[in-house]
Design a protein around this motif. Sequence first.
Motif, PDB file in Angstrom:
ATOM      1  N   GLU A  38       0.863  -1.186   0.000  1.00  0.00           N
ATOM      2  CA  GLU A  38       0.000   0.000   0.000  1.00  0.00           C
ATOM      3  C   GLU A  38       0.898   1.234   0.000  1.00  0.00           C
ATOM      4  O   GLU A  38       1.843   1.321   0.791  1.00  0.00           O
ATOM      5  CB  GLU A  38      -0.905   0.011   1.231  1.00  0.00           C
ATOM      6  CG  GLU A  38      -1.801   1.237   1.322  1.00  0.00           C
ATOM      7  CD  GLU A  38      -2.566   1.311   2.632  1.00  0.00           C
ATOM      8  OE1 GLU A  38      -3.672   1.882   2.637  1.00  0.00           O
ATOM      9  OE2 GLU A  38      -2.038   0.817   3.654  1.00  0.00           O
ATOM     10  N   VAL A  40       0.886   5.259   0.541  1.00  0.00           N
ATOM     11  CA  VAL A  40       0.116   6.374   1.089  1.00  0.00           C
ATOM     12  C   VAL A  40       0.914   7.655   0.883  1.00  0.00           C
ATOM     13  O   VAL A  40       2.075   7.744   1.306  1.00  0.00           O
ATOM     14  CB  VAL A  40      -0.192   6.176   2.587  1.00  0.00           C
ATOM     15  CG1 VAL A  40      -0.991   7.356   3.128  1.00  0.00           C
ATOM     16  CG2 VAL A  40      -0.947   4.871   2.809  1.00  0.00           C
ATOM     17  N   ARG A  72      -4.111  13.225  -7.051  1.00  0.00           N
ATOM     18  CA  ARG A  72      -5.078  12.125  -7.102  1.00  0.00           C
ATOM     19  C   ARG A  72      -5.196  11.555  -8.516  1.00  0.00           C
ATOM     20  O   ARG A  72      -5.357  10.343  -8.693  1.00  0.00           O
ATOM     21  CB  ARG A  72      -6.443  12.605  -6.624  1.00  0.00           C
ATOM     22  CG  ARG A  72      -6.542  12.805  -5.111  1.00  0.00           C
ATOM     23  CD  ARG A  72      -7.968  13.129  -4.698  1.00  0.00           C
ATOM     24  NE  ARG A  72      -8.108  13.182  -3.246  1.00  0.00           N
ATOM     25  CZ  ARG A  72      -7.971  14.293  -2.532  1.00  0.00           C
ATOM     26  NH1 ARG A  72      -7.676  15.437  -3.154  1.00  0.00           N
ATOM     27  NH2 ARG A  72      -8.125  14.269  -1.227  1.00  0.00           N
ATOM     28  N   ARG A  79      -2.955   5.854  -2.186  1.00  0.00           N
ATOM     29  CA  ARG A  79      -3.979   6.475  -1.335  1.00  0.00           C
ATOM     30  C   ARG A  79      -3.488   7.854  -0.916  1.00  0.00           C
ATOM     31  O   ARG A  79      -2.405   7.978  -0.333  1.00  0.00           O
ATOM     32  CB  ARG A  79      -4.271   5.618  -0.101  1.00  0.00           C
ATOM     33  CG  ARG A  79      -5.352   6.202   0.800  1.00  0.00           C
ATOM     34  CD  ARG A  79      -5.902   5.143   1.735  1.00  0.00           C
ATOM     35  NE  ARG A  79      -4.978   4.772   2.776  1.00  0.00           N
ATOM     36  CZ  ARG A  79      -4.939   5.356   3.994  1.00  0.00           C
ATOM     37  NH1 ARG A  79      -5.767   6.354   4.278  1.00  0.00           N
ATOM     38  NH2 ARG A  79      -4.068   4.941   4.897  1.00  0.00           N
TER      39      ARG A  79
END
Length: 457
Positions: A38, A40, A72, A79
Amino acid sequence: MTKEPIRILVAGGGYVGLYTALRLQSRLSGELRRGAVEIVVVSPEPYMTYQPFLPEAAAGSISPRHVVVPLRRILPRCRFLGGELVSADPASRTVHIRTLAAEQTDAAPEPVRYDHLVLAVGSVSRTLPVPGLAEHGIGFKTVEEAIGLRNHVLEQLDIAASTRDPQVRDAALTFVFVGGGYAGVEAVAELEDMARYASRYYPNVSADEQKWILVEATNRILPEVGLRMGEYAVRELRGRNMDVRLSTRLDAYEDGVAVLSDGTRHPTRTLVWTAGVKPNPVLAACGVPLDERGRMRCTPQLRVAGVDRVWAAGDAAAVPDLSVDDPAPDGTPALCAPNAQHAVRQARLLGDNIARVLRGHQPVSYRHRYAGSVASLGLHKGVARVYGRRLKGYPAWFMHRTYHLSRVPTLNRKARVLAEWTLAGLFKREIVSLGSMEHPRAEFEAAAGSDRTPGGP
């Protein structure tokens, strides 16, 4: 039980943060699809500002929205967390983030765990305790400051055109810029170009009335392009009737007067501060070793020295420059210059190195041959030193635009910037000031205040 994914936390959305996340997103695509990793990204702003385009945005050659890259959109497999890094604890592998929502409620910073941390918090403007600077100075590091400065300069022409008072006109038409690096030289050159063009639409304001003053504490400007090209830049600016003052400092800004160390005093309504940057002060609360200038001590592999699973690059990182064989006179190794060229290349290698470590391989060292530097001196004017070759005038300006067009992220932004440059060559400059953008509620507040009556709601 489901195993938690390995979390790579990128603190910062500037050059290093964006390019590192882009590289990780590409190199770890398989792991991201499987949910094993993941990424971030934490940033107070949802965009990255491409700072080399700020002078052209201030001059109106590029729209403000095309100077920024939305995080984004460009990082769909990461994320995004809107917030600001407050502190980090490498021992517990935890950072504390003040989210945008927390700022509204005064809530405590939110703890976020990580497995690998990239400290890409960048730099902030370096100011000095000059009387009056904090209250009246204008920065030039963000797109908001660039557009605000553009509106301010055009407003000064409006002020000068609306009065015959010589003192008011003189102060309105005097523009003082402090700092002879890229930001200061390109900003003063582009804005002088714009104001000179705009003055043709003001019958009672001539371009020769404007006073543009560039103040530099050292004996040269643009040291990155070399001594000869720096001297050419001084001659070019002075040839446009701009006052370049070398070996001079700003001592104070008192009662609307800029006081310089050479004893001169200049009434002005415009004081722009571009005299360098310093590492983000938040690093002092991150448990990492810092050098005397506040930068993180790093290894050639872009790890923070002596801290496990923490990485860094860019302005706030002291990375050894392996392309320089000779150390400094005191024996310390040479360090990479804090510029965008190193930041982008370091960020890409940083992403590669984290991917290597996750796959059980050894990270590699950063080594880069310095390609050179380019700087704009206004429309169709510039200086450059690229791989030892010196360019000036139109060729250097064209090189400047070509290089930065190739470096700005995404094909979308490249196409939009190129289209704007093309249209700017076909049509006249925009010279409209939108100063009300800085205070959009001012007119409504005035109207609401005038409607209030004694005894009313």
